[in-house]
Design an enzyme around this catalytic site. Sequence first.
Site, PDB file in Angstrom:
ATOM      1  N   SER A 168     -18.717  53.786 -12.577  1.00  0.00           N
ATOM      2  CA  SER A 168     -17.611  53.418 -11.681  1.00  0.00           C
ATOM      3  C   SER A 168     -16.413  52.971 -12.486  1.00  0.00           C
ATOM      4  CB  SER A 168     -18.082  52.272 -10.787  1.00  0.00           C
ATOM      5  OG  SER A 168     -16.992  51.653 -10.138  1.00  0.00           O
ATOM      6  N   TYR A 190     -21.150  43.945 -10.375  1.00  0.00           N
ATOM      7  CA  TYR A 190     -21.379  45.379 -10.220  1.00  0.00           C
ATOM      8  C   TYR A 190     -20.833  46.144 -11.429  1.00  0.00           C
ATOM      9  CZ  TYR A 190     -20.708  50.111  -8.288  1.00  0.00           C
ATOM     10  OH  TYR A 190     -20.719  51.459  -8.082  1.00  0.00           O
ATOM     11  N   LYS A 226     -23.021  48.311 -14.048  1.00  0.00           N
ATOM     12  CA  LYS A 226     -22.740  49.730 -14.282  1.00  0.00           C
ATOM     13  C   LYS A 226     -22.485  49.984 -15.766  1.00  0.00           C
ATOM     14  CE  LYS A 226     -23.433  51.891 -10.585  1.00  0.00           C
ATOM     15  NZ  LYS A 226     -24.392  53.024 -10.599  1.00  0.00           N
TER      16      LYS A 226
END
Lengths: 323, 323
Positions: A124, A148, A152
């Site tokens: 991402s 997050y 990632k």
Amino acid sequence: MKVLIIGGAGMVGRNLAGELVASGRLGDKPVTEMTLFDVAPAATQGSAAVKVTALTGDISDRATVDGLIAGRPDVIFHLAAIVSGEAEADFDKGYRINLDGTRNIFEAIRALGDYHPRVVYTSSIAVFGAPFPEAIGDDFITAPMTSYGAQKMIGELLLNDYSRRGIFDGVGIRLPTIVVRPGKPNKAASGFFSGIIREPLAGLEAVLPVDDDVRHWVASPAAATGFLVHAATMDTAPLGARRCLTMPGLAVTIAEMIAALAEVAGQDKVALIKREPDATIRGIVAGWPQNFDAARATEVGFTADASFQDIIRAHMRDMGQAG
Amino acid sequence: MKVLIIGGAGMVGRNLAGELVASGRLGDKPVTEMTLFDVAPAATQGSAAVKVTALTGDISDRATVDGLIAGRPDVIFHLAAIVSGEAEADFDKGYRINLDGTRNIFEAIRALGDYHPRVVYTSSIAVFGAPFPEAIGDDFITAPMTSYGAQKMIGELLLNDYSRRGIFDGVGIRLPTIVVRPGKPNKAASGFFSGIIREPLAGLEAVLPVDDDVRHWVASPAAATGFLVHAATMDTAPLGARRCLTMPGLAVTIAEMIAALAEVAGQDKVALIKREPDATIRGIVAGWPQNFDAARATEVGFTADASFQDIIRAHMRDMGQAG
């Protein structure tokens, strides 16, 4: 060939699965078996040529993952993740799925010893954090500002290391925000980027919570499927040790999106966009990267959408709307 | 205050422990208790003011780590690691200690809930990988090319995320190669950088396996101790979300090192350096970064050695050699 899609029931996974069943191929090879794994059952139907099996479970359970990998799929798409908002709200769950789950997949492959599949991993642009340059290049530091994003990025580091050691042949792709997402409005802070196109085209009002000069990095659902297929079939030699790439998107402002909507669908659609500034969403969006120079991805054959007008037209075709 | 040094028996940990006992302080606060944890017992002796406890164990065992953290030290130095060569040779051990062990420490802190110590973590310039710019700045991508580098970078990401969430107050420092390391020659590929100074000063021959124009990023043992003390006592607010910094070193070529040795200790010492080019070591060293711009670390008060001559003189003082 056998394909495994982990996260096969989400929007990106569904689109990919549908494309593989429809074409019956991945690159120049026929797809004969496809397993769709997710927390909820995937609904994609198989065909005479492509046998589809839907399985449910939790990738943080190593035995479950060992069972999936035991089938030795030729290509594994790892799309499963706890998304940004939930990973921020639930620290344990985010690390359990996004870090431990990813590691379980990679370790299950390593445990077989003589099995070296292509692994495509969706990362991402959340791996980047402010302050940003005018355009984020391929050498810019990955300094995430969410759990997050950190998870990632840890997945990217693991993918690079396992690939360097020849355990598998990995490619990581950092997806832009997908616009136009089909379906109902959701609560994601980025939801309005799709909403201001999707709702007016359906004759519904849409709320725009940010200013017209906000710029964002977007790609269509079809472009995302194209990125995944290319990542699964490309020659990885040119990637060297850096196997994770920012995908080529379009850097478009809200004003440009609205102008494209007017051009493609008419000014009456634009009239359905209601400006309701929201300080919270404006604050969140202000922390996001706005523009990238995805030179490496472009060099190795990933292709961006041609224009935002084309993105709108593709959505209208998908919805059966007149263009 | 109470200090815990995890990795307290290694060279960097010993130097730090010795300094804290000698000064009896960390910044403006007295050190009253210090626990030295390592796989082998640390030999540093305490003083009337500083009570020293040496413990042995394995940080990949969560219960062991919980026991260490239960004492709620005010400052934790996490220096323990499986080094580069061993982490490359033993995949499982590297990940078990460098990743799982680090996560155990961070999770043991989080489990207490109301405990938010300063955590100083030693990272490495191995988080960077070729191709490099002429000087690696603070915004350059961290793209490790060893498992050790990947594990250290994962630790950085975790440290940033746990700090951002207020679980602890972390600072990560990427150490240059420490020169002059005291003691016997070791098998590390970087060992000759110390060897070509240390052995001639002791009247012994030293082997130089690379060319004179090889440049490397170095800091003295005393500078490394200074970095750790500053990281433990500095105001972390200016670091923002990026809490891991490349430490300021000296970028010196082999030719400059040898010229400094001649200046400080005489040309007869230089005559003890034997040029024996080694293709393997040349290859390894060619993949290492040579130069950095450590602007952020300098801005927040980390201080490099003044010159390579000073590094040599400090080593000679430590060894009781005439300068």
